[in-house]
Design an enzyme around this catalytic site. Structure first.
Site, PDB file in Angstrom:
ATOM      1  N   LYS A 294       4.077  20.242 -55.523  1.00 17.91           N
ATOM      2  CA  LYS A 294       5.481  20.936 -55.445  1.00 17.91           C
ATOM      3  C   LYS A 294       6.079  19.946 -56.936  1.00 17.91           C
ATOM      4  O   LYS A 294       6.784  20.650 -57.450  1.00 17.91           O
ATOM      5  CB  LYS A 294       5.724  21.426 -54.461  1.00 17.91           C
ATOM      6  CG  LYS A 294       5.197  22.096 -53.403  1.00 17.91           C
ATOM      7  CD  LYS A 294       5.904  23.071 -52.499  1.00 17.91           C
ATOM      8  CE  LYS A 294       5.294  24.129 -51.413  1.00 17.91           C
ATOM      9  NZ  LYS A 294       6.651  24.074 -50.430  1.00 17.91           N
TER      10      LYS A 294
ATOM     11  N   GLY B 234      13.752  16.176 -39.261  1.00 14.85           N
ATOM     12  CA  GLY B 234      12.909  15.702 -40.403  1.00 14.85           C
ATOM     13  C   GLY B 234      13.492  15.760 -41.593  1.00 14.85           C
ATOM     14  O   GLY B 234      14.300  15.897 -41.776  1.00 14.85           O
TER      15      GLY B 234
ATOM     16  N   GLY C  68       7.326  29.882 -38.406  1.00 11.55           N
ATOM     17  CA  GLY C  68       7.642  29.925 -39.625  1.00 11.55           C
ATOM     18  C   GLY C  68       7.319  30.486 -40.683  1.00 11.55           C
ATOM     19  O   GLY C  68       7.076  31.330 -41.516  1.00 11.55           O
TER      20      GLY C  68
HETATM   21  P1  ATR Z   1       6.717  17.177 -45.627  1.00 11.12           P
HETATM   22  O1  ATR Z   1       5.795  18.133 -47.011  1.00 11.12           O
HETATM   23  O2  ATR Z   1       5.853  18.071 -44.948  1.00 11.12           O
HETATM   24  O3  ATR Z   1       7.677  17.573 -45.229  1.00 11.12           O
HETATM   25  P2  ATR Z   1       6.241  14.624 -45.573  1.00 11.12           P
HETATM   26  O4  ATR Z   1       7.588  14.974 -46.910  1.00 11.12           O
HETATM   27  O5  ATR Z   1       5.744  13.567 -45.298  1.00 11.12           O
HETATM   28  O6  ATR Z   1       5.716  16.274 -45.411  1.00 11.12           O
HETATM   29  O7  ATR Z   1       7.377  14.673 -44.237  1.00 11.12           O
HETATM   30  C1  ATR Z   1       6.828  14.178 -43.315  1.00 11.12           C
HETATM   31  C2  ATR Z   1       8.007  13.859 -42.084  1.00 11.12           C
HETATM   32  O8  ATR Z   1       7.757  14.822 -40.552  1.00 11.12           O
HETATM   33  C3  ATR Z   1       8.992  13.376 -42.293  1.00 11.12           C
HETATM   34  O9  ATR Z   1      10.435  13.274 -42.156  1.00 11.12           O
HETATM   35  C4  ATR Z   1       8.266  12.136 -41.400  1.00 11.12           C
HETATM   36  O10 ATR Z   1       8.722  11.598 -40.961  1.00 11.12           O
HETATM   37  P3  ATR Z   1       8.931   9.921 -41.203  1.00 11.12           P
HETATM   38  O11 ATR Z   1       9.728  10.675 -42.818  1.00 11.12           O
HETATM   39  O12 ATR Z   1       8.874   9.781 -40.430  1.00 11.12           O
HETATM   40  O13 ATR Z   1       7.652   9.870 -41.957  1.00 11.12           O
HETATM   41  C5  ATR Z   1       8.228  13.277 -40.000  1.00 11.12           C
HETATM   42  N1  ATR Z   1       6.797  13.185 -39.173  1.00 11.12           N
HETATM   43  C6  ATR Z   1       5.589  13.513 -39.752  1.00 11.12           C
HETATM   44  N2  ATR Z   1       4.885  13.092 -38.521  1.00 11.12           N
HETATM   45  C7  ATR Z   1       5.800  12.659 -37.675  1.00 11.12           C
HETATM   46  C8  ATR Z   1       5.818  12.384 -36.273  1.00 11.12           C
HETATM   47  N3  ATR Z   1       4.439  12.265 -35.616  1.00 11.12           N
HETATM   48  N4  ATR Z   1       6.756  12.063 -35.332  1.00 11.12           N
HETATM   49  C9  ATR Z   1       7.827  12.890 -35.778  1.00 11.12           C
HETATM   50  N5  ATR Z   1       8.228  12.456 -37.110  1.00 11.12           N
HETATM   51  C10 ATR Z   1       7.348  12.649 -37.792  1.00 11.12           C
END
Ligand code: ATR
Length: 275
Positions: free
Chosen positions: A66, A127, A243
């Site tokens: 993307k 997130g 979703g």
């Molecule tokens: P996506 O495209 O799915 O948004 P990404 O850009 O890697 O993927 O973002 C993942 C999001 O999920 C982030 O907000 C991440 O938190 P961090 O910014 O702290 O990494 C969050 N996330 C992923 N695993 C998580 C977990 N186990 N607990 C809490 N937040 C999580």
């Protein structure tokens, strides 16, 4: 010859986009083909150029392309620029235009299908990764009273909140803040949206049970499984949505960009739900 479209990703075998677009095409009597294409991780741009040369009219783009799709395009819509990412490319000769229909799809599913207007509401976005960024601008355009962005990594929540505050769409009547999950203690929201990827690993988010206000809509941008977030929201009396509606609505928005025709989404959401 029918107009050709495709969805590009890596992996791509799981994509439901062809089923959705074929249903839209049938419903609106548009003559088109839509296929899944696995783009090599190091050859996204070359794959797009090859499709343009073969006369394709546009593509949807999914993980992990993307961001590359956004930079590859010659022109970008405001919502694609806000996200820094594109899920839809429109080909006009050699020219590539980028758009991002994810946020419009989310807002439409919440407001039209679930019948929850966002205007004036207290909204919590969980997130601050790509999925959250992708929906930020249309969320602000829906004019909530409050948008709190909570994230495991505080810096990313703060950066997103200041970007939102600076955005031209964000009117002075919207309060936008960033915080950690722990900071949510004592706050209540009318709409809580999970845009983290924690559900993929069945991980619960450390959010308080009390964030769900009376009559709260809890929305998980994931579909196809009950995530720990959805279970927590349900246990605390919230109305819960996954979703799938957003998936169909973002596709409908892309279909509209390509074809100038807006398909009926309800029957397609019902069809997908029954699969
Ligand atoms: P996506 O495209 O799915 O948004 P990404 O850009 O890697 O993927 O973002 C993942 C999001 O999920 C982030 O907000 C991440 O938190 P961090 O910014 O702290 O990494 C969050 N996330 C992923 N695993 C998580 C977990 N186990 N607990 C809490 N937040 C999580």
């Amino acid at each position: 010859m029918v107009d050709k479209y495709a969805v590009l990703g890596n992996p791509i075998a799981h994509s439901k986009s062809p089923v959705i677009h074929e249903a839209f095409a049938k419903q609106t009597q548009q003559s088109l083909s839509y296929e899944r294409i696995l783009a090599p991780l190091d050859a996204f741009a070359a794959t797009v150029q090859d499709l343009i040369a073969k006369g394709y009219k546009g593509v949807n783009v999914t993980v992990p392309f993307k961001f590359e799709a956004y930079t590859l395009a010659h022109e970008q819509s405001v919502r694609a620029s806000s996200a820094g990412a594109a899920n839809t490319l429109i080909f006009d000769g050699q020219k590539i235009a980028a758009d991002n229909t994810d946020g419009a799809g989310l807002v439409r599913d919440i407001e039209q299908n679930l019948e929850v207007p966002l205007s004036g509401k207290r909204v919590l976005l969980l997130g601050a990764g790509g999925a959250a960024e992708g929906v930020l601008q249309p969320m602000l355009a829906a004019n909530p009273a409050l948008l709190v962005i909570a994230n495991r990594t505080l810096d990313k929540a703060l950066a997103m909140a200041s970007k939102a505050a600076a955005s031209t769409i964000s009117s002075s009547s919207i309060t936008v803040t960033g915080c950690t999950f722990k900071d949510l203690q004592g706050q209540q929201f009318d709409v809580v949206i999970n845009a983290t990827s924690a559900g993929l690993t069945d991980t619960a988010l450390p959010i308080s049970d009390t964030v769900f206000a009376d009559g709260c809509l809890a929305y998980d941008m994931m579909y196809g499984r009950e995530t720990p977030f959805m279970a927590q929201a349900r246990a605390n009396g919230a109305r819960v949505a996954d979703g799938l509606g957003m998936l169909v609505e973002q596709a409908a928005e892309a279909f509209y960009l390509w074809r100038g025709v807006r398909p009926q989404t309800r029957p397609v959401i019902e069809m997908m739900r029954a699969l």
